[in-house]
Design a protein around this motif. Structure first.
Motif, short mmCIF file in Angstrom:
data_model
loop_
_atom_site.label_atom_id
_atom_site.label_comp_id
_atom_site.label_asym_id
_atom_site.label_seq_id
_atom_site.Cartn_x
_atom_site.Cartn_y
_atom_site.Cartn_z
N LEU A 114 75.47 64.67 33.15
CA LEU A 114 76.46 64.64 34.24
C LEU A 114 77.05 63.24 34.42
O LEU A 114 78.25 63.08 34.66
CB LEU A 114 75.81 65.11 35.54
CG LEU A 114 75.52 66.62 35.61
CD1 LEU A 114 74.57 66.93 36.76
CD2 LEU A 114 76.82 67.41 35.78
N LEU A 115 76.19 62.21 34.26
CA LEU A 115 76.70 60.84 34.30
C LEU A 115 77.72 60.60 33.18
O LEU A 115 78.76 59.97 33.39
CB LEU A 115 75.55 59.84 34.18
CG LEU A 115 74.66 59.64 35.40
CD1 LEU A 115 73.44 58.79 35.04
CD2 LEU A 115 75.43 58.98 36.53
N GLY A 116 77.38 61.11 31.99
CA GLY A 116 78.31 60.98 30.86
C GLY A 116 79.63 61.69 31.12
O GLY A 116 80.70 61.16 30.81
N LEU A 117 79.56 62.90 31.69
CA LEU A 117 80.79 63.63 32.02
C LEU A 117 81.61 62.87 33.05
O LEU A 117 82.85 62.87 33.00
CB LEU A 117 80.43 65.03 32.55
CG LEU A 117 79.95 66.02 31.49
CD1 LEU A 117 79.29 67.24 32.13
CD2 LEU A 117 81.11 66.47 30.60
N GLY A 118 80.92 62.22 34.00
CA GLY A 118 81.63 61.40 34.98
C GLY A 118 82.35 60.23 34.34
O GLY A 118 83.51 59.94 34.65
N LEU A 127 89.90 61.32 38.52
CA LEU A 127 88.97 60.64 39.43
C LEU A 127 88.21 61.59 40.34
O LEU A 127 87.01 61.39 40.59
CB LEU A 127 89.74 59.61 40.27
CG LEU A 127 90.48 58.53 39.46
CD1 LEU A 127 91.20 57.58 40.39
CD2 LEU A 127 89.52 57.78 38.56
N ALA A 128 88.87 62.62 40.86
CA ALA A 128 88.17 63.59 41.73
C ALA A 128 87.09 64.31 40.94
O ALA A 128 85.98 64.54 41.44
CB ALA A 128 89.16 64.58 42.31
N ARG A 129 87.40 64.67 39.70
CA ARG A 129 86.41 65.36 38.86
C ARG A 129 85.25 64.43 38.55
O ARG A 129 84.08 64.84 38.57
CB ARG A 129 87.09 65.82 37.57
CG ARG A 129 86.26 66.78 36.76
CD ARG A 129 87.04 67.28 35.57
NE ARG A 129 86.23 68.22 34.81
CZ ARG A 129 86.40 68.48 33.52
NH1 ARG A 129 87.34 67.88 32.85
NH2 ARG A 129 85.63 69.35 32.90
N ALA A 130 85.56 63.17 38.25
CA ALA A 130 84.50 62.18 37.97
C ALA A 130 83.56 62.08 39.16
O ALA A 130 82.33 62.07 39.00
CB ALA A 130 85.12 60.82 37.67
N ARG A 131 84.14 62.01 40.35
CA ARG A 131 83.32 61.87 41.56
C ARG A 131 82.37 63.06 41.72
O ARG A 131 81.20 62.90 42.07
CB ARG A 131 84.24 61.74 42.78
CG ARG A 131 83.53 61.39 44.05
CD ARG A 131 84.47 60.73 45.04
NE ARG A 131 85.66 61.50 45.32
CZ ARG A 131 86.90 61.14 44.98
NH1 ARG A 131 87.10 60.01 44.34
NH2 ARG A 131 87.92 61.90 45.29
N ARG A 132 82.86 64.27 41.43
CA ARG A 132 82.00 65.47 41.54
C ARG A 132 80.84 65.40 40.55
O ARG A 132 79.71 65.77 40.89
CB ARG A 132 82.83 66.73 41.32
CG ARG A 132 83.78 67.05 42.46
CD ARG A 132 84.31 68.48 42.36
NE ARG A 132 85.14 68.69 41.18
CZ ARG A 132 86.45 68.46 41.14
NH1 ARG A 132 87.07 68.01 42.20
NH2 ARG A 132 87.14 68.69 40.04
N PRO A 151 73.02 54.18 38.73
CA PRO A 151 74.22 54.48 37.93
C PRO A 151 75.10 55.57 38.53
O PRO A 151 76.33 55.51 38.43
CB PRO A 151 73.63 54.93 36.57
CG PRO A 151 72.31 54.23 36.50
CD PRO A 151 71.79 54.23 37.90
N ALA A 152 74.48 56.57 39.18
CA ALA A 152 75.27 57.63 39.81
C ALA A 152 76.01 57.10 41.03
O ALA A 152 77.19 57.41 41.25
CB ALA A 152 74.37 58.80 40.21
N VAL A 153 75.35 56.25 41.82
CA VAL A 153 76.00 55.65 43.00
C VAL A 153 77.15 54.76 42.55
O VAL A 153 78.26 54.80 43.10
CB VAL A 153 74.98 54.82 43.82
CG1 VAL A 153 75.68 54.12 44.97
CG2 VAL A 153 73.87 55.72 44.35
N ARG A 154 76.89 53.96 41.52
CA ARG A 154 77.94 53.08 41.00
C ARG A 154 79.14 53.90 40.49
O ARG A 154 80.30 53.54 40.71
CB ARG A 154 77.36 52.21 39.89
CG ARG A 154 78.38 51.31 39.20
CD ARG A 154 78.79 51.90 37.87
NE ARG A 154 79.88 51.17 37.26
CZ ARG A 154 80.61 51.63 36.27
NH1 ARG A 154 80.36 52.83 35.76
NH2 ARG A 154 81.60 50.92 35.77
N GLY A 155 78.86 55.02 39.81
CA GLY A 155 79.94 55.88 39.33
C GLY A 155 80.80 56.41 40.47
O GLY A 155 82.03 56.40 40.39
#
Length: 439
Positions: A114-118, A127-132, A151-155
């Motif tokens: 999921l991090l990679g997909l973001g 950007l909206a998709r990345a945030r999800r 890393p998820a918070v930073r994303g």
């Protein structure tokens, strides 16, 4: 579940219950196990796994042996594809990994996918998709330690930052830094990632003192960090603060270190961003020829990798250099071509910079009406984003334009707005700076 797996594997291999049971157990025991009326001991499961020719783990939990290791290896491969600038191809690999990890209940691997997909969505400007994706990754890591969730918070913060939501991005990064430092969770990689990420929003908000402090902490943490790509990203971010302080030679040296690390790691998009920043440094130092060459290289590399949002942002920097070199027509064409990719929700600060530059070009052509329209649109974008760092200068340009047109009252309003932003230092929603790391 175990009984059904035993029965399925035994049937696939054409074995009878007696053949499976011998010599240690009876056919009746296998029958009751397959029917789910008895719970097998570890010893029995190891015997049955040996007779079926499968790993104990596969029989006990339904997960093929070494699956987790294989998926982590494939995660690394997907990261390499993304680093090479092939975000769409990497997204396909990450989605396959996410599906497999979900099937087998591997939360950490699923979070990694999921991090990679973001990151892929950030690369393509969705950007909206990345945030999800980052939010879902954080949910999968809810039971993990805070450094693991960083890393998820930073994303999430970066997706808000690129969307023009500077204050919220800073809130996320500062509150996480505060929690890490006050809680004694001094993970060097996690802290370095957060400090490197908060420099950009600080600079755009005009909070230069905080940006310089974050850069100082990042440089002090770098020798303890273990991720070369993270160290390279830090050098790139620190260069912004050095430029703001007029330390151009140091900024160029910092970017040279980053570029060398990116070349060694073959991180194509990050290397393109490094050329972009070096072009900016050269422009600030008056070396416009070299600046144009660096920015053209960055623009070409980002175009090849289909990094739409980053490409558009680099185009704005390139257009500024072209205008300063007397190539205003080419600059205007470039800006008009990328403005469709930038908006208040997507690259707000660079969208404002594009309108500001188009206003200057229109003013040079004595098209006062078009110049005013571009300045006002830029002002609206910067105010909405909270980017105080550029507002004062923009208000001065607009005020000068209105004064020359004889609209004195409107010019005074523009100057007052600029002075208001100039006299109020860039601040954040949290007030006091986050707790300092033990350095």
């Amino acid at each position: 579940m175990i009984g059904r797996r035993v029965q399925q594997l035994r049937t696939q291999r054409g074995m009878t219950q007696r053949q499976l049971a011998e010599p240690a157990y009876t056919p009746a025991y296998i029958s009751t196990l397959e029917a789910g009326r008895v719970r097998a001991s570890d010893e029995a499961l190891r015997h049955i796994a040996g007779r079926l020719g499968v790993a104990y783990e596969e029989l006990a939990v339904g997960r093929p042996a070494h699956l987790a290791t294989d998926l982590r290896f494939r995660l690394t491969e997907a990261q390499r594809v993304l680093a090479d600038g092939r975000a769409e191809e990497a997204a396909v690999q990450y989605e396959e990994l996410r599906t497999e990890a979900e099937t087998h209940g591997l939360d950490r691997v699923q979070a990694g996918a999921l991090l990679g997909l973001g990151e892929c969505s950030l690369e393509t400007g969705e950007l909206a998709r990345a945030r999800r994706f980052f939010e879902r990754a954080e949910a999968h890591l809810a039971q993990e330690s805070l450094p693991t969730r960083v890393p998820a918070v930073r994303g999430r913060a970066v997706s808000h930052y690129l969307a023009g939501e500077l204050r919220y991005a800073v809130y996320l990064l500062e509150s996480t830094l505060d929690e890490l430092n006050r809680g004694g969770l001094h993970d060097p990689d996690a802290l370095l990632l957060l400090y490197a990420s908060v420099i950009g929003p600080y600079m755009d908000m005009g909070a230069h003192a905080r940006a310089a402090q974050a850069a100082e902490f990042a440089l002090a943490l770098a020798p303890r960090a273990g991720d070369p790509a993270l160290i390279a990203r830090m050098h790139r971010s620190v260069a912004r603060t050095l430029i703001a302080e007029g330390r151009v030679a140091e900024a160029d040296a910092s970017l040279a270190k980053a570029a060398e690390l990116y070349r060694q790691l073959q991180l194509r998009t990050e290397l393109a961003n490094c050329h972009w920043m070096r072009g900016y440094v050269c422009a600030q130092n008056g070396a416009l020829g070299r600046a144009e060459a660096e920015l053209r290289q960055a623009y070409a590399m980002l175009s090849e990798s289909r990094a739409a949002l980053y490409r558009s942002q680099a185009a704005v920097e390139l257009a500024d250099v072209l205008h300063r070199r007397g190539k205003s027509e080419e600059a205007a064409v470039l800006l008009e071509g990328v403005l469709g990719d930038l908006s208040s929700e997507r690259g707000a600060v660079h969208a404002a910079a594009a309108h500001r530059l188009l206003g200057i070009i229109a003013e040079d052509a004595r098209d006062t009406e078009a110049a005013e329209e571009h300045y006002v649109r830029a002002l609206s974008l910067l105010e909405r984003a909270g980017a105080a760092g550029d507002l004062a200068d923009l208000c001065r340009l607009l005020g000068d334009l209105l004064r020359r047109a004889g609209r004195i009252d409107a010019a005074l309003d523009a100057y007052r707005t600029g002075l208001g932003h100039r006299t109020t230092p860039g601040t954040t929603t949290l007030g006091p700076a986050p707790a300092q790391p033990p350095l």
